[in-house]
Design a protein around this motif. Structure first.
Motif, PDB file in Angstrom:
ATOM      1  N   ARG A   1      36.016  41.100  38.800  1.00  0.00           N
ATOM      2  CA  ARG A   1      35.117  40.205  39.633  1.00  0.00           C
ATOM      3  C   ARG A   1      35.544  40.176  40.871  1.00  0.00           C
ATOM      4  O   ARG A   1      36.254  40.720  41.448  1.00  0.00           O
ATOM      5  CB  ARG A   1      35.701  38.686  39.341  1.00  0.00           C
ATOM      6  N   ALA A   2      34.415  39.539  41.724  1.00  0.00           N
ATOM      7  CA  ALA A   2      34.643  39.803  42.995  1.00  0.00           C
ATOM      8  C   ALA A   2      35.330  38.721  43.506  1.00  0.00           C
ATOM      9  O   ALA A   2      35.643  37.635  42.912  1.00  0.00           O
ATOM     10  CB  ALA A   2      32.976  39.465  43.716  1.00  0.00           C
ATOM     11  N   GLY A   3      36.368  39.036  44.729  1.00  0.00           N
ATOM     12  CA  GLY A   3      36.919  37.975  45.025  1.00  0.00           C
ATOM     13  C   GLY A   3      38.258  38.222  45.687  1.00  0.00           C
ATOM     14  O   GLY A   3      38.486  39.636  45.511  1.00  0.00           O
ATOM     15  N   GLY A   4      39.206  37.515  46.058  1.00  0.00           N
ATOM     16  CA  GLY A   4      40.165  37.957  46.633  1.00  0.00           C
ATOM     17  C   GLY A   4      41.392  37.911  45.724  1.00  0.00           C
ATOM     18  O   GLY A   4      41.423  37.289  44.727  1.00  0.00           O
ATOM     19  N   TRP A   5      42.541  38.593  46.223  1.00  0.00           N
ATOM     20  CA  TRP A   5      43.982  38.471  45.330  1.00  0.00           C
ATOM     21  C   TRP A   5      44.968  37.723  46.434  1.00  0.00           C
ATOM     22  O   TRP A   5      44.835  38.104  47.576  1.00  0.00           O
ATOM     23  CB  TRP A   5      44.336  39.813  45.006  1.00  0.00           C
ATOM     24  N   ILE A   6      45.780  37.191  45.690  1.00  0.00           N
ATOM     25  CA  ILE A   6      47.025  36.536  46.407  1.00  0.00           C
ATOM     26  C   ILE A   6      48.269  37.391  45.938  1.00  0.00           C
ATOM     27  O   ILE A   6      48.225  37.626  44.877  1.00  0.00           O
ATOM     28  CB  ILE A   6      47.307  34.966  46.218  1.00  0.00           C
ATOM     29  N   ILE A   7      48.979  37.799  46.784  1.00  0.00           N
ATOM     30  CA  ILE A   7      50.071  38.726  46.411  1.00  0.00           C
ATOM     31  C   ILE A   7      51.425  37.983  46.564  1.00  0.00           C
ATOM     32  O   ILE A   7      51.612  37.318  47.833  1.00  0.00           O
ATOM     33  CB  ILE A   7      50.089  40.166  47.337  1.00  0.00           C
TER      34      ILE A   7
ATOM     35  N   ALA B   1      44.595  36.426  40.971  1.00  0.00           N
ATOM     36  CA  ALA B   1      43.039  36.467  41.103  1.00  0.00           C
ATOM     37  C   ALA B   1      42.523  34.884  40.399  1.00  0.00           C
ATOM     38  O   ALA B   1      43.360  34.378  39.882  1.00  0.00           O
ATOM     39  CB  ALA B   1      42.146  37.415  40.754  1.00  0.00           C
ATOM     40  N   VAL B   2      41.415  34.758  40.546  1.00  0.00           N
ATOM     41  CA  VAL B   2      40.983  33.230  39.928  1.00  0.00           C
ATOM     42  C   VAL B   2      41.359  33.507  38.514  1.00  0.00           C
ATOM     43  O   VAL B   2      41.626  32.359  38.024  1.00  0.00           O
ATOM     44  CB  VAL B   2      39.263  33.495  40.027  1.00  0.00           C
ATOM     45  N   ASP B   3      41.043  34.319  37.566  1.00  0.00           N
ATOM     46  CA  ASP B   3      41.472  34.408  36.140  1.00  0.00           C
ATOM     47  C   ASP B   3      42.290  35.587  35.672  1.00  0.00           C
ATOM     48  O   ASP B   3      42.105  35.921  34.250  1.00  0.00           O
ATOM     49  CB  ASP B   3      39.887  34.337  35.449  1.00  0.00           C
ATOM     50  N   GLN B   4      43.218  36.019  36.665  1.00  0.00           N
ATOM     51  CA  GLN B   4      44.175  37.036  36.324  1.00  0.00           C
ATOM     52  C   GLN B   4      45.370  37.160  37.009  1.00  0.00           C
ATOM     53  O   GLN B   4      45.389  36.811  37.993  1.00  0.00           O
ATOM     54  CB  GLN B   4      43.272  38.278  36.464  1.00  0.00           C
ATOM     55  N   ILE B   5      46.401  37.635  36.393  1.00  0.00           N
ATOM     56  CA  ILE B   5      47.593  37.863  36.936  1.00  0.00           C
ATOM     57  C   ILE B   5      48.049  39.170  36.526  1.00  0.00           C
ATOM     58  O   ILE B   5      48.107  39.473  35.218  1.00  0.00           O
ATOM     59  CB  ILE B   5      48.598  36.668  36.286  1.00  0.00           C
TER      60      ILE B   5
ATOM     61  N   TYR C   1      44.498  30.553  41.088  1.00  0.00           N
ATOM     62  CA  TYR C   1      44.418  30.865  42.424  1.00  0.00           C
ATOM     63  C   TYR C   1      44.211  29.826  43.415  1.00  0.00           C
ATOM     64  O   TYR C   1      44.991  29.834  44.533  1.00  0.00           O
ATOM     65  CB  TYR C   1      43.162  31.896  42.423  1.00  0.00           C
ATOM     66  N   ASP C   2      43.428  28.897  43.016  1.00  0.00           N
ATOM     67  CA  ASP C   2      43.029  27.848  44.244  1.00  0.00           C
ATOM     68  C   ASP C   2      44.465  27.040  44.276  1.00  0.00           C
ATOM     69  O   ASP C   2      44.339  26.567  45.618  1.00  0.00           O
ATOM     70  CB  ASP C   2      42.017  26.907  43.702  1.00  0.00           C
TER      71      ASP C   2
END
Length: 129
Positions: free
Chosen positions: A78-84, A100-104, A118-119
């Motif tokens: 998916r498009a979008g960012g990642w928080i590390i 990510a929005v729907d993934q770890i 994510y949010d």
């Protein structure tokens, strides 16, 4: 003929049980985390980071992670960012996590989340930025 049918049914039932066990055991990774196991947690977002060393802040982070269940499978790209997130354990070990929005992603595992955390992680990051 009857023995073959019973044998096939047993194999199918065992296969279903193994599949169910393998998918549910992965769900527990986040639920087994304890804030007391961490020395510090560093959250990276857009090239900048915040570090949590206070147990209350670490607990808030762990609570967000534990608010979702995960499944051992990769989400579609998916498009979008990642928080590390860099997790530093009190025993000296260190682990990286990507959210990510729907993934770890943790270690070698890619997990689909049932809920968008994510949010929530981003909001926690912004409180300390």
């Amino acid at each position: 003929m009857r023995k073959k049918l019973i044998g096939t049914m047993i194999i199918v039932i065992v296969g279903i049980l193994i599949y169910a066990w393998s998918t549910t055991r992965n769900v527990q990774i986040l639920q087994e985390m304890k804030a007391s196991d961490f020395e510090k947690i560093e959250i990276w977002n857009h090239g900048e980071s915040v570090v949590f060393t206070d147990q209350e802040d670490i607990q808030r982070f762990v609570d967000i992670l534990q608010s979702t269940r995960i499944h051992k499978r990769k989400s579609p790209d998916r498009a979008g960012g990642w928080i590390i997130v860099d997790l530093y354990y009190k025993n000296g070990e260190q682990e990286d996590m990507g959210i990510a929005v729907d993934q770890i992603n943790m270690g070698a595992g890619e997990y689909k989340t049932e809920k968008n955390i994510y949010d929530d992680i981003n909001q926690l990051y912004e409180e300390f930025e």
